[in-house]
Each structure stands twice: as C-alpha cells, then as structure tokens.
Design an enzyme around this catalytic site. Sequence first.
Site, PDB file in Angstrom:
ATOM      1  N   TYR A  53       0.831  -1.208   0.000  1.00  8.89           N
ATOM      2  CA  TYR A  53       0.000   0.000   0.000  1.00  8.89           C
ATOM      3  C   TYR A  53       0.857   1.246   0.000  1.00  8.89           C
ATOM      4  O   TYR A  53       1.922   1.259   0.593  1.00  8.89           O
ATOM      5  CB  TYR A  53      -0.906   0.027   1.229  1.00  8.89           C
ATOM      6  CG  TYR A  53      -2.009  -0.995   1.243  1.00  8.89           C
ATOM      7  CD1 TYR A  53      -2.309  -1.775   0.132  1.00  8.89           C
ATOM      8  CD2 TYR A  53      -2.773  -1.198   2.386  1.00  8.89           C
ATOM      9  CE1 TYR A  53      -3.320  -2.719   0.166  1.00  8.89           C
ATOM     10  CE2 TYR A  53      -3.788  -2.132   2.421  1.00  8.89           C
ATOM     11  CZ  TYR A  53      -4.062  -2.897   1.319  1.00  8.89           C
ATOM     12  OH  TYR A  53      -5.065  -3.825   1.353  1.00  8.89           O
ATOM     13  N   SER A 233     -13.776  -3.865   0.881  1.00  9.15           N
ATOM     14  CA  SER A 233     -14.543  -3.225  -0.192  1.00  9.15           C
ATOM     15  C   SER A 233     -16.052  -3.312   0.029  1.00  9.15           C
ATOM     16  O   SER A 233     -16.810  -3.646  -0.907  1.00  9.15           O
ATOM     17  CB  SER A 233     -14.179  -3.815  -1.563  1.00  9.15           C
ATOM     18  OG  SER A 233     -12.884  -3.442  -1.937  1.00  9.15           O
ATOM     19  N   LEU A 240     -21.212   1.762  -4.368  1.00 10.89           N
ATOM     20  CA  LEU A 240     -22.417   1.645  -3.556  1.00 10.89           C
ATOM     21  C   LEU A 240     -22.736   2.914  -2.771  1.00 10.89           C
ATOM     22  O   LEU A 240     -23.750   2.951  -2.072  1.00 10.89           O
ATOM     23  CB  LEU A 240     -22.287   0.439  -2.614  1.00 10.89           C
ATOM     24  CG  LEU A 240     -22.415  -0.912  -3.329  1.00 10.89           C
ATOM     25  CD1 LEU A 240     -21.995  -2.059  -2.431  1.00 10.89           C
ATOM     26  CD2 LEU A 240     -23.848  -1.121  -3.827  1.00 10.89           C
TER      27      LEU A 240
END
Length: 345
Positions: A53, A233, A240
């Site tokens: 990351y 997620s 969403l």
Amino acid sequence: MIYRVLGEQGPRVSAVCLGTMTFGQQTPEADAHDQLDMAFERGLNFIDTAEMYAVPARAETCGASETIVGNWLSRQVREKVVLATKVAGPARSLGWIRGGPLALDRANIREAVEGSLRRLRTDYIDLYQLHWPERNQPLFGQWQYDPAKERECTPIRAQLEALAELVDEGKVRHVGLSNEHPWGVMEFVRIAAEAGLPRVVSTQNAYSLLTRVFEYGLAEVCHREQVGLLAYSPLAFGHLTGKYLANPTAAGRLNEFESFGQRYTKPNVQPAVAAYAELAREHGLTPTELALSFVYHRSCVASTIIGASTSAQLAENLDAWSKPLTPELLEAIERIHLLYTNPAP
C-alpha cells in the site's frame, strides 16, 4: 462498538476495522493521523495495512501506508492496537517489491516481515496475512478457475513453516489469509492441525451487496473451522455510495486511476447499484448507510474493513454502524440480489 475474537484464540478486534490503502496516495499523512485518531475515539482498535500500500500499487508509494501508520503508532500504547498487515504474493507486476517476488517462500516472507516491522515502528505484528495465494486461482474480479494456468508454487506447509518461525520469534502473533477460496482455507487449516503449525484465524475477502460469493462455500468453511471473515470493499470502490450514478466522472479512485477496479466493470453492476440506491432512499437511508450496515451486521462477517479519503467520509461510514437494517429491508435486499446476483464476483 462490539468486539469479536478471530479464530479459536486470535486477537480481540472491533467489528469495524480501519483500512489504510489510501494513506500516502489520496490521503496525506496529517489527514491519515486524524482518521486514525477518530477511529480509535469511536471504539475501533483494529488497523489493516499491507507492504504494497498505497493503492493503486506503485513503486513511488510502496510502503507509504505502513510508514504513516507506524508514525502514528509510535505515539500510542502499543498493546491497545491490533495491527494487521500483509505480505505481497507473486504473479503480479510488482517488480519494485523484493525484485518482483516469485514465491511466498521463507526468504520472501521473512524479508517482507522485517520491512513491515521497520516501517510500522513496532516489534511485532498482531495479524500477519498472505495478501493473495501463490498458487493459480482466480483473483480480483476473475471468476473462473483455469487449470491450464497451473504453475509450480511453494507448498502450503512450507508457507506455514515460515510463518511459524516468525510466531516463535515473537515477530508475529497470529496469521491469516486474504483473497482465499474454500480449498485454500481448508488446506491451511488441515496442514496446520496435522503438523502442529499456526492455525489461520482469518481470511480477508471482498464482500458487499455486489460481491457475495463468500456465501457459497467459504461461509460454511469459515464457520465450521472458526476462521473469521475480514470483509473488504464493502462500498465496492465507491460504487455503492451511488455517486457514480449521478456523475460518472465523480471524484474517486475509479476515475483518478486508469484501469482500476476491474471487478466493477461488469454489465450488471450499474443496474444493481441503482436498485440498491433506490431501496435505500425509500427507507430513509443513504446508499452508503444501506451498503455498510448490510455488511456490518452480517452473521458471516467478523470485522468490516472500511477506508476513506477524508475524515468526513470516515465519520459517515462509522455512523452507519448504529443503523441496523430491518427484516423488511433485508428481504428487499434479497429480492434485488436474486435479480442481480453477484454482479461483481
């Protein structure tokens, strides 16, 4: 906030976990520290990061999230924080990580742990996860297993033996998986029991209103074998929230980074998102609240990993915890799910 024990004797973690994949890319260090402070003030004790990351993975930001978390962690009472990170697996174009790891073998795992410990500024990692399997299997939006793609890989026993050394040395407290399938979880559990090696306490897999394939086989495996699901997620890379319905060019990772989020490019994603967004509005909720509350309170989920680019987004995500869905609303979700079943597997 409630807390759950991962696995049989794993760490006690909050039911919501702060993900850090934006730290060092979309989220600068000062803002990231504000998010960490807010999360812990709201009862979270669980942080998830990874050596690769920030995301999307780039050489320039590799390790940035761990470094930012480590700088914050150095000012905390270490024992109050449950810290999870991950070793990158092979078979992806990540040449800047250990020269492009070809295996999850002892040398790669040990080198990865030492790097994470340095960046995180800690002597131990509470939960160390294999970011994705070394063996051939469908990953990150692929949905079909192809035996023609079989390749040599480090045996699962050898992976567990490498992890066992780190546990014995006190550098790792517990071990887990990520992006796994039923066969893989069962093999890790079986081999650990037979060989007296560390038992995995969790698997970190995508899970949301759009991605419920976990329920097919892994839900039973993880329930019977006491392996906790860390659901990532839950907002499907922002889909969403409903923001891309009104404005396909809205700010977000999907538009900022080319070729990102392939899982959500399939044809039924947008119709499903629209149906869930309308359902949320009919019941006085935002699309974000509906999506997060569904995952937060799902019986198969041990902890939900949420991430945000800003503190305002994080506050909204945390507020959704206190809005459980009614039986009527859950039944309506199932009707939509049957119409648009797993549009983003």
